[in-house]
Design a protein around this motif. Structure first.
Motif, PDB file in Angstrom:
ATOM      1  N   PRO A 113       0.845  -1.189   0.000  1.00 53.32           N
ATOM      2  CA  PRO A 113       0.000   0.000   0.000  1.00 53.32           C
ATOM      3  C   PRO A 113       0.884   1.244   0.000  1.00 53.32           C
ATOM      4  CG  PRO A 113      -0.185  -1.186   2.109  1.00 53.32           C
ATOM      5  CD  PRO A 113       0.719  -1.984   1.230  1.00 53.32           C
ATOM      6  N   ALA A 114       0.456   2.281  -0.693  1.00 56.46           N
ATOM      7  CA  ALA A 114       1.267   3.497  -0.813  1.00 56.46           C
ATOM      8  C   ALA A 114       0.445   4.711  -0.392  1.00 56.46           C
ATOM      9  CB  ALA A 114       1.771   3.637  -2.246  1.00 56.46           C
ATOM     10  N   PRO A 115       0.085   4.771   0.913  1.00 53.05           N
ATOM     11  CA  PRO A 115      -0.810   5.843   1.370  1.00 53.05           C
ATOM     12  C   PRO A 115      -0.176   7.234   1.276  1.00 53.05           C
ATOM     13  CG  PRO A 115       0.033   4.576   3.239  1.00 53.05           C
ATOM     14  CD  PRO A 115       0.451   3.849   2.002  1.00 53.05           C
ATOM     15  N   ASN A 116       1.124   7.311   1.517  1.00 46.71           N
ATOM     16  CA  ASN A 116       1.773   8.639   1.503  1.00 46.71           C
ATOM     17  C   ASN A 116       1.850   9.194   0.086  1.00 46.71           C
ATOM     18  OD1 ASN A 116       2.244   8.343   4.299  1.00 46.71           O
ATOM     19  ND2 ASN A 116       4.103   7.165   3.862  1.00 46.71           N
ATOM     20  N   LEU A 117       2.260   8.340  -0.848  1.00 49.91           N
ATOM     21  CA  LEU A 117       2.291   8.782  -2.242  1.00 49.91           C
ATOM     22  C   LEU A 117       0.872   9.065  -2.713  1.00 49.91           C
ATOM     23  CD1 LEU A 117       3.844   9.305  -4.861  1.00 49.91           C
ATOM     24  CD2 LEU A 117       3.613   6.871  -5.413  1.00 49.91           C
ATOM     25  N   GLY A 118      -0.064   8.233  -2.267  1.00 48.29           N
ATOM     26  CA  GLY A 118      -1.466   8.440  -2.627  1.00 48.29           C
ATOM     27  C   GLY A 118      -1.946   9.818  -2.181  1.00 48.29           C
ATOM     28  N   ALA A 120      -0.112  12.412  -1.619  1.00 49.58           N
ATOM     29  CA  ALA A 120       0.586  13.442  -2.409  1.00 49.58           C
ATOM     30  C   ALA A 120      -0.060  13.610  -3.789  1.00 49.58           C
ATOM     31  CB  ALA A 120       2.061  13.082  -2.545  1.00 49.58           C
ATOM     32  N   LEU A 121      -0.590  12.517  -4.329  1.00 48.93           N
ATOM     33  CA  LEU A 121      -1.140  12.584  -5.688  1.00 48.93           C
ATOM     34  C   LEU A 121      -2.655  12.798  -5.710  1.00 48.93           C
ATOM     35  CD1 LEU A 121       0.817   9.677  -7.466  1.00 48.93           C
ATOM     36  CD2 LEU A 121       1.417  12.099  -7.323  1.00 48.93           C
ATOM     37  N   GLY A 122      -3.306  12.570  -4.564  1.00 47.15           N
ATOM     38  CA  GLY A 122      -4.763  12.707  -4.527  1.00 47.15           C
ATOM     39  C   GLY A 122      -5.491  11.399  -4.794  1.00 47.15           C
ATOM     40  N   LEU A 123      -4.928  10.306  -4.263  1.00 44.73           N
ATOM     41  CA  LEU A 123      -5.549   8.983  -4.434  1.00 44.73           C
ATOM     42  C   LEU A 123      -5.781   8.338  -3.069  1.00 44.73           C
ATOM     43  CD1 LEU A 123      -3.375   7.601  -7.381  1.00 44.73           C
ATOM     44  CD2 LEU A 123      -5.799   8.255  -7.494  1.00 44.73           C
ATOM     45  N   ASP A 124      -6.928   7.660  -2.919  1.00 46.23           N
ATOM     46  CA  ASP A 124      -7.270   7.065  -1.623  1.00 46.23           C
ATOM     47  C   ASP A 124      -6.821   5.615  -1.485  1.00 46.23           C
ATOM     48  OD1 ASP A 124      -8.474   9.383  -0.797  1.00 46.23           O
ATOM     49  OD2 ASP A 124     -10.470   8.806  -1.543  1.00 46.23           O
ATOM     50  N   ASP A 125      -6.527   4.952  -2.606  1.00 47.77           N
ATOM     51  CA  ASP A 125      -6.265   3.502  -2.526  1.00 47.77           C
ATOM     52  C   ASP A 125      -5.192   3.107  -3.542  1.00 47.77           C
ATOM     53  OD1 ASP A 125      -6.530   0.882  -1.730  1.00 47.77           O
ATOM     54  OD2 ASP A 125      -8.449   0.543  -2.753  1.00 47.77           O
ATOM     55  N   GLU A 358      12.998  16.043 -16.260  1.00 47.22           N
ATOM     56  CA  GLU A 358      12.847  16.666 -14.934  1.00 47.22           C
ATOM     57  C   GLU A 358      11.725  15.962 -14.171  1.00 47.22           C
ATOM     58  OE1 GLU A 358      12.859  18.443 -17.874  1.00 47.22           O
ATOM     59  OE2 GLU A 358      14.997  18.893 -17.646  1.00 47.22           O
ATOM     60  N   GLU A 359      10.618  15.691 -14.864  1.00 46.23           N
ATOM     61  CA  GLU A 359       9.488  15.028 -14.197  1.00 46.23           C
ATOM     62  C   GLU A 359       9.862  13.604 -13.771  1.00 46.23           C
ATOM     63  OE1 GLU A 359       5.784  17.263 -16.510  1.00 46.23           O
ATOM     64  OE2 GLU A 359       6.807  15.609 -17.492  1.00 46.23           O
ATOM     65  N   ILE A 360      10.685  12.932 -14.583  1.00 49.20           N
ATOM     66  CA  ILE A 360      11.108  11.568 -14.251  1.00 49.20           C
ATOM     67  C   ILE A 360      11.948  11.572 -12.973  1.00 49.20           C
ATOM     68  CG2 ILE A 360      12.555   9.624 -14.997  1.00 49.20           C
ATOM     69  CD1 ILE A 360      11.808  10.466 -17.937  1.00 49.20           C
ATOM     70  N   ALA A 361      12.920  12.461 -12.908  1.00 50.73           N
ATOM     71  CA  ALA A 361      13.779  12.543 -11.716  1.00 50.73           C
ATOM     72  C   ALA A 361      12.939  12.906 -10.493  1.00 50.73           C
ATOM     73  CB  ALA A 361      14.880  13.576 -11.939  1.00 50.73           C
ATOM     74  N   GLU A 362      12.020  13.838 -10.653  1.00 48.03           N
ATOM     75  CA  GLU A 362      11.144  14.233  -9.552  1.00 48.03           C
ATOM     76  C   GLU A 362      10.240  13.058  -9.127  1.00 48.03           C
ATOM     77  OE1 GLU A 362      11.067  16.461  -7.422  1.00 48.03           O
ATOM     78  OE2 GLU A 362       9.075  16.016  -6.598  1.00 48.03           O
ATOM     79  N   GLY A 363       9.800  12.262 -10.083  1.00 46.53           N
ATOM     80  CA  GLY A 363       9.001  11.078  -9.764  1.00 46.53           C
ATOM     81  C   GLY A 363       9.795  10.070  -8.944  1.00 46.53           C
ATOM     82  N   MET A 364      11.071   9.894  -9.297  1.00 45.67           N
ATOM     83  CA  MET A 364      11.938   8.979  -8.529  1.00 45.67           C
ATOM     84  C   MET A 364      12.083   9.475  -7.094  1.00 45.67           C
ATOM     85  SD  MET A 364      14.922   8.487 -11.429  1.00 45.67           S
ATOM     86  CE  MET A 364      16.035   7.403 -10.527  1.00 45.67           C
ATOM     87  N   ARG A 365      12.331  10.786  -6.963  1.00 39.83           N
ATOM     88  CA  ARG A 365      12.512  11.375  -5.632  1.00 39.83           C
ATOM     89  C   ARG A 365      11.227  11.255  -4.813  1.00 39.83           C
ATOM     90  NH1 ARG A 365      11.336  15.115  -2.530  1.00 39.83           N
ATOM     91  NH2 ARG A 365       9.854  15.953  -4.048  1.00 39.83           N
ATOM     92  N   LEU A 366      10.094  11.540  -5.458  1.00 38.74           N
ATOM     93  CA  LEU A 366       8.808  11.516  -4.754  1.00 38.74           C
ATOM     94  C   LEU A 366       8.484  10.115  -4.235  1.00 38.74           C
ATOM     95  CD1 LEU A 366       6.217  13.094  -3.981  1.00 38.74           C
ATOM     96  CD2 LEU A 366       5.270  12.424  -6.211  1.00 38.74           C
ATOM     97  N   ALA A 368      10.561   7.598  -3.612  1.00 36.44           N
ATOM     98  CA  ALA A 368      11.497   7.214  -2.549  1.00 36.44           C
ATOM     99  C   ALA A 368      11.167   7.942  -1.254  1.00 36.44           C
ATOM    100  CB  ALA A 368      12.930   7.506  -2.981  1.00 36.44           C
ATOM    101  N   SER A 369      10.847   9.232  -1.330  1.00 36.21           N
ATOM    102  CA  SER A 369      10.683  10.026  -0.117  1.00 36.21           C
ATOM    103  C   SER A 369       9.294   9.869   0.499  1.00 36.21           C
ATOM    104  CB  SER A 369      10.977  11.504  -0.405  1.00 36.21           C
ATOM    105  OG  SER A 369      10.055  11.999  -1.351  1.00 36.21           O
ATOM    106  N   THR A 370       8.348   9.255  -0.234  1.00 38.43           N
ATOM    107  CA  THR A 370       7.032   9.012   0.367  1.00 38.43           C
ATOM    108  C   THR A 370       6.862   7.557   0.803  1.00 38.43           C
ATOM    109  OG1 THR A 370       6.090   8.690  -1.845  1.00 38.43           O
ATOM    110  CG2 THR A 370       5.776  10.856  -0.826  1.00 38.43           C
TER     111      THR A 370
END
Ligand SMILES: *Cc1c(COP(=O)(O)O)cnc(C)c1O
Ligand SMILES: [Zn+2]
Length: 442
Positions: A113-118, A120-125, A358-366, A368-370
């Motif tokens: 489950p990825a609640p933190n990334l969810g 951040a992105l606006g997803l519940d599940d 830039e978006e790809i690198a930011e996606g990797m960071r996001l 990992a950090s969530t």
């Protein structure tokens, strides 16, 4: 004709004729009844189970055909749950003659489950299928496990591939496990870390002055001349079946239920088409009651032939001749399964989008950090595209969403560096450390 730099590496200890370093654990048996043969995806012409991949009549791709009635009577959730914790628990739905388990844990990776990334992105599940933890750290171990087993069954002594990076290490390592010589062909500009990742297993690595599509064309010519099993050429129908296991595991790990929406990275498009086929087969065989999975695809902006065709409303893909992206594992300019991906995504009400460097690198960071999952560039592509799909309302808040993370971040460390804060050098004194803390909180 591209120039080839041949780099010979000592692999003399490993030949099929001398019995190989690793003891073979599979044997070629008669083709089991559940495997009907190969079938042309276009005209339906049938062929026996052989190392062939193109229809003689219409040049359509060949696909493995199963006897689903037989499988519906013989395969149960319980029979699968009794199996090994690897892709081989689904062996009845794979085109191998015998259980091809080499004792390696390929597959059965975490669905977390990825609640933190969810949030951040606006997803519940939201869930992450984390395939970065396979033996060679990408999902390619799945397809290669099936292809190498099949190469052994067919009696080949050499196993080869055209690779964008990850396939090379998966092939090189599998060669050790099943006792086949390996040749891996890569574009010359593949990440250094991925080249070393293949060399370390003792494969013969051929660095080709050209793009992946040049490499692939060269390999087709070699396959015509030499009696080698090429993963993504003559044994491709078997290779690609390995990707279905990602759908099987996802459903089993969700308690034998399909998710509502999946987001899948696209290189040749095989992974996306086979994940879809996997969900369909689970219903055919009666392992899940129903599925209505929306399927979306993710590409890099610097190599986006499928995203472009999707956006333009085209049925066919227009090749990208000079891919230019940090997501090298997805840099296939002329994707073999692009046409089928477009069809699936439209039928299943998803979308294909792309992401900039830039978006790809930011996606990797996001990611990992969530969620604590460090993905390679392809994972950054998936997360970045998922973000766009949510913003556009194509992936909806309440949906149960699975994002496929297909490779490990340690393979493409350099890619993420630009979006990370470089460390500050501190004198070895308390005062200096206090000053450092103050500066950071400012
Ligand atoms: C190969 C690869 C893919 C996609 O493969 P297809 O050719 O579309 O099946 C996705 N992610 C990673 C990390 C890969 O290496
Ligand atoms: Zn045909």
């Amino acid at each position: 004709m591209p120039t080839v730099t041949l780099t010979e590496h000592a692999s003399s200890a490993r030949t099929a004729s001398n019995g190989a370093a690793a003891a073979p654990t599979t044997a070629a048996g008669a083709v089991p009844a559940r495997l009907k043969g190969l079938k042309c995806r276009e005209c339906g012409q049938q062929y026996p189970i052989e190392p062939i991949h193109v229809c003689n009549f219409c040049f359509g791709p060949l696909e493995v055909e199963y006897d689903y009635d037989l499988l519906a009577r013989t395969v149960t959730r319980e029979s699968i749950e009794r199996g090994p914790l690897s892709i081989w628990r689904y062996k009845d739905l794979l085109p191998v003659n015998e259980l091809a388990d080499t004792g390696w844990r390929v597959g059965y990776t975490p669905l977390q489950p990825a609640p933190n990334l969810g949030r951040a992105l606006g997803l519940d599940d939201l869930w992450i299928k984390n395939d970065s933890v396979n033996p060679t750290f990408s999902f390619k171990d799945r397809v290669v496990a099936v292809a190498s087993a099949k190469a052994r069954e067919f009696g080949f002594d050499t196993f080869a591939c055209a690779s964008t990076g990850n396939l090379a290490s998966a092939v090189a390592a599998a060669g050790i496990r099943v006792g086949l010589k390996t040749y891996v062909f890569l574009p010359w500009d593949t990440e250094h870390s991925k080249i070393l990742n293949a060399l370390v297993y003792g494969a013969t690595l051929v660095s080709v002055k050209g793009t992946y599509d040049d490499v692939n064309r060269l390999c087709s010519e070699i396959a015509d001349r030499r009696n080698w099993a090429f993963c993504n050429i003559n044994v491709r129908p078997y290779y690609s079946e390995g990707s279905k296991t990602l759908a099987f595991e996802t459903a089993e790990q969700l308690g034998w239920q399909a998710p509502d929406h999946v987001v899948v990275p696209i290189a040749s498009g095989s992974l996306l088409t086979k994940i879809t086929k996997g969900f369909e087969e689970l219903v055919k065989v009666g392992l899940i009651d129903h599925e209505q999975v929306c399927v979306s695809g993710a590409q890099a902006a610097g190599c986006n032939p499928v995203a472009e065709a999707y956006a333009q409303g085209w049925d066919a893909v227009k090749p990208v001749h000079r891919p230019d992206t940090i997501a090298k594992s997805l840099a296939i300019g002329n994707p073999a399964d692009g046409y089928y991906v477009l069809k699936i995504v439209r039928e299943r009400e998803g979308a294909v989008r792309d992401a900039s460097n830039e978006e790809i690198a930011e996606g990797m960071r996001l990611l990992a950090s969530t969620e604590g999952v460090f993905a390679e560039t392809a994972g950054g592509v998936t997360v970045a595209v998922l973000k766009k799909l949510v913003q556009e309302g194509i992936v909806r808040r309440g949906e149960r969403v699975v994002a496929y993370i297909t490779g490990n971040g340690l393979k493409t460390l350099d890619a993420v560096a630009p979006v990370l804060t470089q460390p500050t050098l501190v004198e070895p004194t308390l005062d200096a450390f206090e000053a450092f803390l103050q500066e950071r909180s400012a």
